[in-house]
Each structure stands twice: as structure tokens, then as C-alpha cells.
Design an enzyme around this catalytic site. Structure first.
Site, PDB file in Angstrom:
ATOM      1  N   SER B  16      -2.209  -3.891   4.714  1.00  0.00           N
ATOM      2  CA  SER B  16      -2.712  -3.773   3.352  1.00  0.00           C
ATOM      3  C   SER B  16      -1.620  -3.227   2.438  1.00  0.00           C
ATOM      4  O   SER B  16      -0.570  -2.796   2.888  1.00  0.00           O
ATOM      5  CB  SER B  16      -3.927  -2.857   3.329  1.00  0.00           C
ATOM      6  OG  SER B  16      -3.511  -1.541   3.588  1.00  0.00           O
ATOM      7  N   CYS B  17      -1.899  -3.258   1.160  1.00  0.00           N
ATOM      8  CA  CYS B  17      -0.998  -2.764   0.124  1.00  0.00           C
ATOM      9  C   CYS B  17      -0.562  -1.342   0.469  1.00  0.00           C
ATOM     10  O   CYS B  17      -1.411  -0.544   0.846  1.00  0.00           O
ATOM     11  CB  CYS B  17      -1.716  -2.782  -1.211  1.00  0.00           C
ATOM     12  SG  CYS B  17      -0.885  -1.910  -2.543  1.00  0.00           S
TER      13      CYS B  17
END
Lengths: 134, 189
Positions: B16-17
């Protein structure tokens, strides 16, 4: 790009797990975008770079389900994010005043952290295009 | 789905980010200027983030393919400023001239961009030989034709034209290149 690097200055003054994510995500992304990034950890924010505190970060009030969600989501852990941030050149600055107040020694903090006061942060932040406080 | 040739594939599935952006940056530093990397991500945010990252850092965002919840991003490492030289090959044509020339029997189009750039949109019928492969693949070019050589901005095609003219081929550099092409486009997938 040849132009001068952008500069991002972040203050972390809360020690909740969501603050740690917000601060480290933005600082790391800034470094990936070839900006300079520095985080000033003050008051409760100091827990994020404290050797023991880092393993005891809790979600803020009313966000107790966050821990489960984080565990299920594949989001990296805070120690992993800190390593990433450091290896991409993010400066981590611990607040000297908070350390004195709480009796925290430099050796209590994780490796690779600088220690400084408000002037250290401001000296850097005066030239920042982006300043954020969490 | 047809494979696109790249220099490096970066796996960001399940991440994820901000990890897709960070891993892309790290990977980009390991390839040569002009090389193309593929970033495979499952994070929806990577669509906007990698485009923004490329724009900020000066790298070229070539395109995105989606399949079964996977986003395949293609990016090309920027060339340093000093490698961007004046175009020197004197015989040039603009895109309008090329459009008219396409109806002529003796005219062929040579696209010297990387395969990923070509796959995301090229002039129908254009032959793709990346600039770096030109020396090894000269025999693919029929010397009885006039070759209109095109890339994205006219830089690589300028180098290609000089190389090919030296070998005795009839060539014209299309300027500025695909960034100004508004004629028909074909995709490879």
C-alpha cells in the site's frame, strides 16, 4: 530535475499509531518525489522514535479497530516505515526540550535520529514549501 | 494479455501507499537512462500516485494496463539534460507532411521508441526497432524505400537518422514526433 529541491517540514506532536502513519507516509513519499523531508518529533510524538515506545503505539480514542484493520491490510509496520524513511534520506529530529522534560536519553531513541530544539527545526522550515503538523 | 518488453519489472502486489512509489523510485535508480520499467501494483492509489511521481521527477509515464485487479504501469527513465542535444539531421518532415507521405507506395515508417511506448500507441503499419537495437537489425529495413523515422520528441529519431543515413538509407526525421501526431493510432493490446 535541475531545479532546487522542494522541501517538506513536518511536526509530529501526537504519539498515536495513525499519526505515525500519516507522518512517515508523507515524509517517505516526499523523499521519493525527490524533495527534502524532515520530521520534528515533539511531546507525545517522540514515542514514534522511542526504542520502546515505537512498539506500544496505540490508536487514538474511538479508533480501536484500526489495529486489526492495519494488521489485515498489508500496510507496512511503523518500524519498517521508519527504516524506509531513513534509507530514503528523511531527517528525523527529536525534540531536546521534550527529552529533558521526560528524562529521555539520546540512547533511548532509535538509531539515525538527530536531536535539536525549535531553532533547529525552524532553521530548516523557514525554507520549506510545505509545512505540516500532526 | 500480450507481454510488453521491459528492462525491469517491479513487484508491488499487496503493497500500500507509499510503498509502490518508493519501490518505483528505487528501481528507477538501478536502470539506465532511457530504459523502461514495469510496475505491477494492486493499490488503486498507484494510478494517480505514479503519474504524479513521474511528472514531478521528470520521468516519462508511458501508460497503464489493468488486468484482474492488477495495475501494470510502464515508465521510462528520463535522460539527463546533457544528453539532450540539438537535432542535427537536416532532412526533416513534420507530422502533416508524414500524413500525406503515408499514401505513397515507397514510404515506410520506422518508430525507434522502446517497445512499451510503441505498444501504447503507434502509427498503423510503423515498424518498431528501438534506437539501441538499430545496429543489429539494419537488414529489416528495405533500402529501396524512404523511411520516415519517428520517436516521441525527435531526439532519438535524429540519432537514428544520422546512423541510418551513414549506412546509405533514405531517411527523414519526423519532428517533433509522436507528441504532435494527431492521425490514426494503433495499440498492441
Amino acid at each position: 530535475m535541475a531545479e532546487k529541491k522542494k522541501r517538506v517540514a513536518i511536526i509530529a506532536s501526537s504519539g498515536s499509531v495513525e499519526t505515525a502513519y500519516k507522518v512517515l507516509n508523507i515524509a517517505s513519499a516526499a523523499a521519493a518525489m525527490e524533495a527534502e523531508a524532515a520530521v520534528f518529533f515533539t511531546f507525545d510524538g517522540l514515542r514514534i522514535i522511542h526504542r520502546q515506545g515505537i512498539h506500544q503505539l496505540a490508536p487514538g480514542a474511538g479508533k480501536e479497530d484500526l489495529k486489526d484493520r492495519l494488521a489485515r491490510s498489508g500496510v507496512p509496520s511503523i518500524p519498517e516505515l521508519l527504516d524506509l524513511a531513513k534509507s530514503s534520506g528523511v531527517r528525523l529530529i527529536g525534540c531536546q526540550m521534550t527529552m529533558d522534560l521526560m528524562g529521555i536519553e539520546p540512547s533511548d531513541l532509535i538509531d539515525g535520529v538527530e536531536i535539536g530544539g525549535a531553532a533547529t527545526f525552524l532553521d530548516y522550515a523557514f525554507d520549506a514549501e510545505v509545512t505540516l503538523s500532526f | 494479455m500480450k507481454e510488453i518488453k521491459v528492462n525491469l519489472t517491479v513487484h508491488c502486489e499487496g503493497l500500500s501507499c507509499p510503498l509502490p512509489v518508493m519501490k518505483t523510485k528505487q528501481a528507477m535508480e538501478t536502470v539506465r537512462p532511457g530504459d523502461v520499467i514495469e510496475v505491477v501494483a494492486t493499490d488503486r492509489g498507484s494510478i494517480a500516485d505514479l503519474k504524479g511521481w513521474a511528472q514531478r521527477t521528470g520521468h516519462q509515464y508511458i501508460g497503464l494496463r489493468e488486468e484482474e485487479g492488477r495495475y501494470r504501469h510502464y515508465l521510462r527513465r528520463a535522460l539527463p539534460e546533457e544528453e539532450k542535444q540539438e537535432q542535427q539531421f537536416p532532412d526533416t518532415a513534420d507530422c502533416e507532411e508524414l500524413k500525406e507521405a503515408l499514401s505513397r507506395e515507397d514510404v515506410r515508417v520506422l518508430d525507434v521508441r522502446e517497445p512499451a511506448e510503441y505498444a501504447f500507441g503507434h502509427i498503423p503499419g510503423a515498424r518498431n526497432i528501438p534506437l539501441g537495437d538499430l545496429d543489429d537489425r539494419l537488414e529489416e529495413l528495405d533500402p529501396s524505400r524512404t523511411w520516415y523515422v519517428i520517436c516521441r520528441t525527435g531526439q532519438r529519431s535524429d540519432l537514428a537518422c544520422r546512423q541510418l543515413a551513414e549506412k546509405g538509407l533514405r531517411v527523414k526525421n519526423v519532428v517533433p514526433g509522436m507528441i504532435a501526431w494527431d492521425g490514426p493510432i494503433e495499440q498492441d493490446f
